[in-house]
Every structure is written in C-alpha cells, then in structure tokens.
Design an enzyme around this catalytic site. Sequence first.
Site, PDB file in Angstrom:
ATOM      1  N   SER A 158       0.727  -1.100   0.035  1.00  0.00           N
ATOM      2  CA  SER A 158       0.209   0.025   0.110  1.00  0.00           C
ATOM      3  C   SER A 158       0.828   1.136  -0.031  1.00  0.00           C
ATOM      4  O   SER A 158       1.530   1.440  -0.826  1.00  0.00           O
ATOM      5  CB  SER A 158      -1.042  -0.165   1.214  1.00  0.00           C
ATOM      6  OG  SER A 158      -1.914   1.042   1.156  1.00  0.00           O
ATOM      7  N   ASP A 253     -10.290  -2.604  -5.731  1.00  0.00           N
ATOM      8  CA  ASP A 253      -9.534  -1.451  -5.000  1.00  0.00           C
ATOM      9  C   ASP A 253      -9.532  -0.427  -5.917  1.00  0.00           C
ATOM     10  O   ASP A 253      -9.281  -0.569  -6.992  1.00  0.00           O
ATOM     11  CB  ASP A 253      -8.149  -2.276  -4.856  1.00  0.00           C
ATOM     12  CG  ASP A 253      -7.238  -1.339  -4.207  1.00  0.00           C
ATOM     13  OD1 ASP A 253      -7.445  -0.016  -3.826  1.00  0.00           O
ATOM     14  OD2 ASP A 253      -6.057  -1.826  -4.032  1.00  0.00           O
ATOM     15  N   HIS A 283      -8.133  -4.139  -1.031  1.00  0.00           N
ATOM     16  CA  HIS A 283      -6.960  -3.398  -0.606  1.00  0.00           C
ATOM     17  C   HIS A 283      -6.860  -4.133   0.746  1.00  0.00           C
ATOM     18  O   HIS A 283      -7.671  -4.391   1.335  1.00  0.00           O
ATOM     19  CB  HIS A 283      -7.060  -1.916  -0.233  1.00  0.00           C
ATOM     20  CG  HIS A 283      -5.980  -1.112  -0.306  1.00  0.00           C
ATOM     21  ND1 HIS A 283      -4.939  -0.676  -1.539  1.00  0.00           N
ATOM     22  CD2 HIS A 283      -5.489  -0.542   0.657  1.00  0.00           C
ATOM     23  CE1 HIS A 283      -4.159  -0.072  -0.757  1.00  0.00           C
ATOM     24  NE2 HIS A 283      -4.334   0.073   0.466  1.00  0.00           N
TER      25      HIS A 283
END
Length: 312
Positions: A158, A253, A283
């Site tokens: 991320s 996502d 995500h």
Amino acid sequence: MSLDPQIEILLEQMAEAGGPAPESLTVGENRAAASAFTALAGDPEPVGGVRDTTAAVDGREIPVRIYRPAAPGSGPLPVTVFFHGGGWVFGDLDSQDQIARIMTNRSGTIVVSVDYRLAPEHRFPAALDDAYAALTWVAANAGGFGGDGERIAVFGESAGGNLAAAVVQEAQRRGGPRVALQVLAYPPVDRFDDSPSMYENMAGPILTRPWLEWFWGCYLSTPDQGADPRVSPARSEDLAGLPPAVVVTAEHDPLRDQGDRYARKLAEAGVPVTHLPVEGATHALLSFTGSVRLARDVLDRLGTAVAAAFTY
C-alpha cells in the site's frame, strides 16, 4: 468477479462492529482503529530470529526490525527492505510483522522492516527520506547482520508500495544503492489518478476514495506536491533502467487501474515486469493472512519471486 468468499466473511464480521466513516475520524482515532488489523494476520509465523535496532544515517536514528529466515542458507543472505502500509499515517514495526515473517521464510532473505516517520506530524518527504536512508544503511551495514549489501530487494504494501516505487527511482537518481527487485503490493503511484477503478470502488470495500483523499491530505503539505514523481512515481518521465518489478493489484480496489498502468509503463520502458492482478481481492489483502487463504497464497508467490531474483 465477486469477492473471495473468505474475504466476504471477514468484511461481514468487520461491518458488524459498525462505526463512523474513517475519513470523519481524527488521526488518533484512525490509528487506534487501524491497530485492529494486526489481529487479522493470525498467529505469528516462527522465524530464525528477530532483532530490533536502529539505522543511524545523517544524524537520524530510524527504528528497524531485522528478521532471519527459519532455514537460512550458508553465507551472507540477500536482504529485503520492507516498508509497511498505513497511508503514510499509521503503522509501525508491529502492524505488519506477519508479512515480514512470511516474506523472510518464503524468500530465504533477511527482511529489514523500516519504521519510517509518519504524517501528518512528518509530511512528505520525511517518509521517503527515511526509506532511502534505510536502504543506504542496509547496503553499507548488511554484513553486520549476516546480509549481503550487494543483493537487495525492496518490498512495500500500500503506502509502503508507494515508498518502494519512489525509493528505487531515488536510488537511480542518486547513483545507488543498487536494487535487484522491487515488489509493489497495490501501491498508490499517481496522486491525480481518475481512472475507472476509482469510481467502481469509490465506496470500498476497505479503502474508499474519500478515505484515500484523507490520507493524501495528511501526507502532503500542498496539492501541487502530488505532481512530484517522488510522490507519484507513475508520473516520472524516465523509468528506463529501473530494477525488475513485481506489481500486485487487487480487483476491488480504487488503486487497481493506476497499478495496472504503472506496470505497463514500466514494461514499455524496458523494465522486466511481473504483474499479478488478484481477482476477488480488496485493498489490504496481505493483512488478512489469519483467515484468508488467498492472502497467504499471494504472499507466498511474492516470497518465491524474491527468492528467484537471487537464484543464480
């Protein structure tokens, strides 16, 4: 494709807890809420050794955690420098401990997890400065913990994927250290992305577009910083010569399309790229190793990719 069934169950359990939208919470409240994600990783995987220390660079001391694999090979081992996720706002050496543990065992590399400074107390470029400083420290000091400073991979999840992508570009601009592989798990790489996935997955699950905007607002001091390739690596005009990349994207996502596009842009620049689009995933997938088989499978594949980068 629909959500992975195990992720769907997990999301239902999380929804039962309720609570306000995260973008309406304070930084402290978001950090407290995010700490619950640590439990989703399951029981810690045993490794060969764990040691906390600091990377002393340019008058700063950056906390790092060093993991050795359960079955280390002989001689100095390659090193994977890991940058945790958390929107540049939360996360620490404990928040994704399980990811680092699984990576060290699957890859056979020493993993150095970096506790970079967080926003909004320390806005851009503090996190990137720490990431690059930690990389240079590993290259210079790997021999002191059984590593090989000439064989380094970077891995980020991320926001950590953003830092990993940016740090290899920074290393190229500064003439080193050399990185053999960059592993980017659903990274935000373009602040101004407005592609279809940003609308398809605007309401999540997990990461919503309003929450993403909240993170950007905490990380950056001014809106125009988003055009800086150190913030938006996909906006760099020169990607040629960067290390081979593994790019993971998740179907559900908002960041999916910018990750897809960055993988293509790297390939067009002549960078060897392995793109892993994960169907049914959201995500933060890699934080779900406690109950989601897909999370463990993807992390195993990433560990295998890192191992292969140093097999010759």
